[in-house]
Motif scaffolding. Structure first.
Motif, short mmCIF file in Angstrom:
data_model
loop_
_atom_site.label_atom_id
_atom_site.label_comp_id
_atom_site.label_asym_id
_atom_site.label_seq_id
_atom_site.Cartn_x
_atom_site.Cartn_y
_atom_site.Cartn_z
N ASP A 96 1.03 -1.20 -0.20
CA ASP A 96 0.07 -0.13 0.01
C ASP A 96 0.98 1.22 -0.13
O ASP A 96 0.54 2.22 -0.67
CB ASP A 96 -0.86 -0.04 1.26
CG ASP A 96 -2.02 -1.04 1.05
OD1 ASP A 96 -2.38 -1.61 0.06
OD2 ASP A 96 -2.70 -1.27 2.20
N PHE A 97 2.12 1.21 0.51
CA PHE A 97 2.94 2.24 0.84
C PHE A 97 3.59 2.64 -0.55
O PHE A 97 3.65 3.77 -0.99
CB PHE A 97 3.96 2.09 1.81
CG PHE A 97 4.98 3.18 1.98
CD1 PHE A 97 4.70 4.66 2.57
CD2 PHE A 97 6.12 3.11 1.33
CE1 PHE A 97 5.61 5.58 2.57
CE2 PHE A 97 7.28 4.12 1.48
CZ PHE A 97 6.78 5.25 1.80
N LEU A 98 4.07 1.47 -1.12
CA LEU A 98 4.84 1.66 -2.46
C LEU A 98 3.83 1.81 -3.73
O LEU A 98 4.23 2.50 -4.77
CB LEU A 98 5.75 0.48 -2.77
CG LEU A 98 6.79 0.44 -1.59
CD1 LEU A 98 7.77 -0.80 -1.69
CD2 LEU A 98 7.89 1.77 -1.36
N GLY A 99 2.68 1.25 -3.58
CA GLY A 99 1.67 1.33 -4.69
C GLY A 99 1.98 0.35 -5.67
O GLY A 99 1.50 0.25 -6.81
N THR A 100 2.78 -0.78 -5.54
CA THR A 100 3.27 -1.75 -6.33
C THR A 100 3.26 -3.07 -5.46
O THR A 100 3.48 -3.17 -4.23
CB THR A 100 4.55 -1.61 -6.99
OG1 THR A 100 5.59 -1.35 -6.15
CG2 THR A 100 4.59 -0.40 -7.95
N PRO A 101 3.26 -4.47 -5.98
CA PRO A 101 2.96 -5.46 -5.42
C PRO A 101 4.54 -5.97 -5.24
O PRO A 101 5.10 -6.72 -5.86
CB PRO A 101 2.15 -6.40 -6.25
CG PRO A 101 2.53 -5.92 -7.72
CD PRO A 101 2.51 -4.49 -7.49
N THR A 102 5.18 -5.51 -4.17
CA THR A 102 6.60 -5.39 -3.90
C THR A 102 6.87 -6.70 -2.72
O THR A 102 7.88 -7.40 -2.87
CB THR A 102 7.15 -4.25 -3.39
OG1 THR A 102 7.20 -3.08 -4.67
CG2 THR A 102 8.55 -4.36 -3.08
N ALA A 103 5.98 -6.55 -1.93
CA ALA A 103 6.32 -7.63 -0.70
C ALA A 103 5.45 -8.83 -1.10
O ALA A 103 4.11 -8.74 -1.30
CB ALA A 103 5.89 -7.19 0.60
N THR A 104 5.65 -9.88 -0.60
CA THR A 104 4.98 -11.29 -0.51
C THR A 104 5.23 -12.32 0.65
O THR A 104 6.27 -12.39 0.88
CB THR A 104 5.31 -12.15 -2.09
OG1 THR A 104 5.10 -11.36 -3.20
CG2 THR A 104 4.40 -13.50 -2.01
N PRO A 105 4.00 -12.32 1.33
CA PRO A 105 4.32 -13.26 2.62
C PRO A 105 4.49 -14.91 2.10
O PRO A 105 3.55 -15.23 1.32
CB PRO A 105 2.93 -13.17 3.20
CG PRO A 105 1.99 -12.67 2.36
CD PRO A 105 2.59 -11.89 1.02
N GLU A 106 5.52 -15.11 2.34
CA GLU A 106 5.76 -16.70 2.06
C GLU A 106 5.42 -17.72 3.21
O GLU A 106 4.80 -18.82 2.63
CB GLU A 106 7.58 -16.81 1.74
CG GLU A 106 7.84 -16.13 0.61
CD GLU A 106 9.39 -16.10 0.22
OE1 GLU A 106 10.07 -16.60 1.18
OE2 GLU A 106 9.76 -16.16 -0.83
N ASP A 107 5.43 -17.43 4.30
CA ASP A 107 5.22 -18.19 5.46
C ASP A 107 4.91 -17.47 6.76
O ASP A 107 5.10 -16.29 6.72
CB ASP A 107 6.20 -19.37 5.56
CG ASP A 107 7.65 -18.90 6.02
OD1 ASP A 107 7.83 -18.29 6.61
OD2 ASP A 107 8.29 -19.37 4.89
N PRO A 108 4.51 -18.09 7.92
CA PRO A 108 4.29 -17.14 8.94
C PRO A 108 5.66 -16.49 9.43
O PRO A 108 5.57 -15.52 10.22
CB PRO A 108 3.90 -18.24 10.23
CG PRO A 108 3.47 -19.54 9.18
CD PRO A 108 4.10 -19.39 8.05
N ALA A 109 6.72 -16.82 9.02
CA ALA A 109 8.03 -15.99 9.53
C ALA A 109 8.80 -15.32 8.46
O ALA A 109 9.70 -14.89 8.88
CB ALA A 109 8.84 -17.15 10.13
#
Length: 374
Positions: free
Chosen positions: A216-229
């Motif tokens: 949301d801050f960058l406006g692009t899909p930059t981060a992806t959650p891979e697992d709980p950690a």
């Protein structure tokens, strides 16, 4: 003076502005991303070394009981041109020690770090001692730092002919800025094109919230959650190929963390810690306090007059068993942690009894939380 109609219009406009003004959502356990994650590659490295502390006032190792100290002392003297092979050494001013330190991330050659010193043999105290040059090795066996300097201890020991006193641990100490970094660990953070953020308290919900906040801050899909950690981030094009700029921007973002319902119990100290998500279904609890009192009151028995008996002592035991009446108390279904604590405190029980009650409630299936016993 304003016209009354104008004042009414102004008041209505202000009321409408207040009504439609955005209201910040209530945030529970909110924290910055930099406070809840570790960045891949940004970490300390542990160093360890073996050395000698000299200058002790007779509180060092006894060379007969510590052969490694004698061998190390002889090897050091030989390197300095002194031959002591075959000679009887009786000094008690030397102690063999283990030296440990943490190499900070991105530490440069020539910078200093703190080192810790701990006695290895039977030395009584390291007070007043000086650590000689000691190489500090990493897990790969390479030397990354050199340690030397006077040892400062947190305790002391004193001994006389009939009494002795020991405060703290005089066989461990610390040398502030006593290590000199000789070798750097090669890692170029700015040249990375993608990194992983490691959550210090793994949780699926928190991992997803971190990714959403960054995107949301960058406006692009930059981060992806891979697992709980783990949350993986890729470097967007508009950051000019430097991921340090990206990390500087996103580490200040505030994220509401989530946690699993858990109760941590330390049976040795009677400490109980409950998370805010702990819930309990309606359950009835009763506790019975059983008290057993045993008192010995021996009685002296005298023989009859003009008899050949002897005075004797007959044992007499007074045994009483009492059980306090305790009504069956109902702990209502809790919505918050405060209501759960209030319901359990209403029973008037001690922390150690509360541990047994919580485990019994868990066994019935009425406690929706994980219990971890330390």
């Amino acid at each position: 003076m304003r016209h009354p109609i104008a004042r009414m219009i102004l008041a209505a406009t202000l009321a409408l502005a207040v009504a439609i003004a955005p209201v910040a959502p209530a945030i529970g356990a909110a924290a910055r991303i930099k406070d809840i994650v570790d960045i891949e590659g940004v970490r300390e490295n542990q160093l360890v070394g073996y050395g000698l502390v000299v200058g002790l006032n007779g509180t060092g190792d006894s060379l007969n009981n510590s052969p490694f100290t004698r061998q190390s002392l002889q090897a050091m003297l030989e390197r300095l041109g002194v031959n002591t092979r075959g000679e009887a050494m009786r000094t008690a001013n030397v102690a063999a020690v283990m030296v440990t330190a943490n190499l900070p991330p991105f530490a440069t050659q020539g910078s200093r770090l703190d080192v810790s010193v701990a006695a290895l043999g039977d030395a009584g105290s390291l007070q007043g001692g000086t650590l000689l040059v000691t190489p500090l090795l990493g897990a790969d066996g390479e030397v990354y730092a050199i340690a030397q300097g006077p040892v400062l201890i947190n305790g002391f020991s004193a001994q006389g002919d009939a009494a002795s006193v020991v405060s703290g641990v005089p066989t461990t100490g610390r040398i502030s800025s006593g290590g000199l970094i000789e070798r750097e660990i090669g890692f170029s953070l700015g040249a990375q094109r993608s990194l992983r953020l490691s959550l210090r308290n793994p949780d699926l919900t928190t991992s997803r919230r971190i990714a959403l906040a960054i995107n949301d801050f960058l406006g692009t899909p930059t981060a992806t959650p891979e697992d709980p950690a783990t949350v993986r981030i890729h470097l967007p094009r508009h950051f000019n190929g430097n991921i340090v700029d990206l990390l500087t921007d996103i580490e200040q973002l505030v994220v509401e963390t989530d946690q699993a319902a858990k109760i941590v119990i330390d049976e040795n100290s009677g400490i109980i810690v409950m998370g805010k998500e702990v819930r309990v279904s309606t359950v009835a609890v009763a506790q019975s306090n059983l008290t057993v009192t045993i008192a010995e009151s021996p009685t002296v028995v005298q023989p009859d007059p003009l008899s050949f008996g002897v005075t004797a002592v007959e044992p007499r035991t007074n045994l009483q068993v009492s059980e306090s009446a305790t009504n069956l108390a109902v702990v209502p279904e809790s919505v918050t942690l405060q209501q759960l604590v209030d319901g359990l405190n209403a029973l008037g029980i001690s922390p150690r009894d509360l541990i047994a009650i919580l485990q019994a409630i868990k066994a019935t299936g009425a406690l929706q939380a994980e219990i971890e016993v330390l």
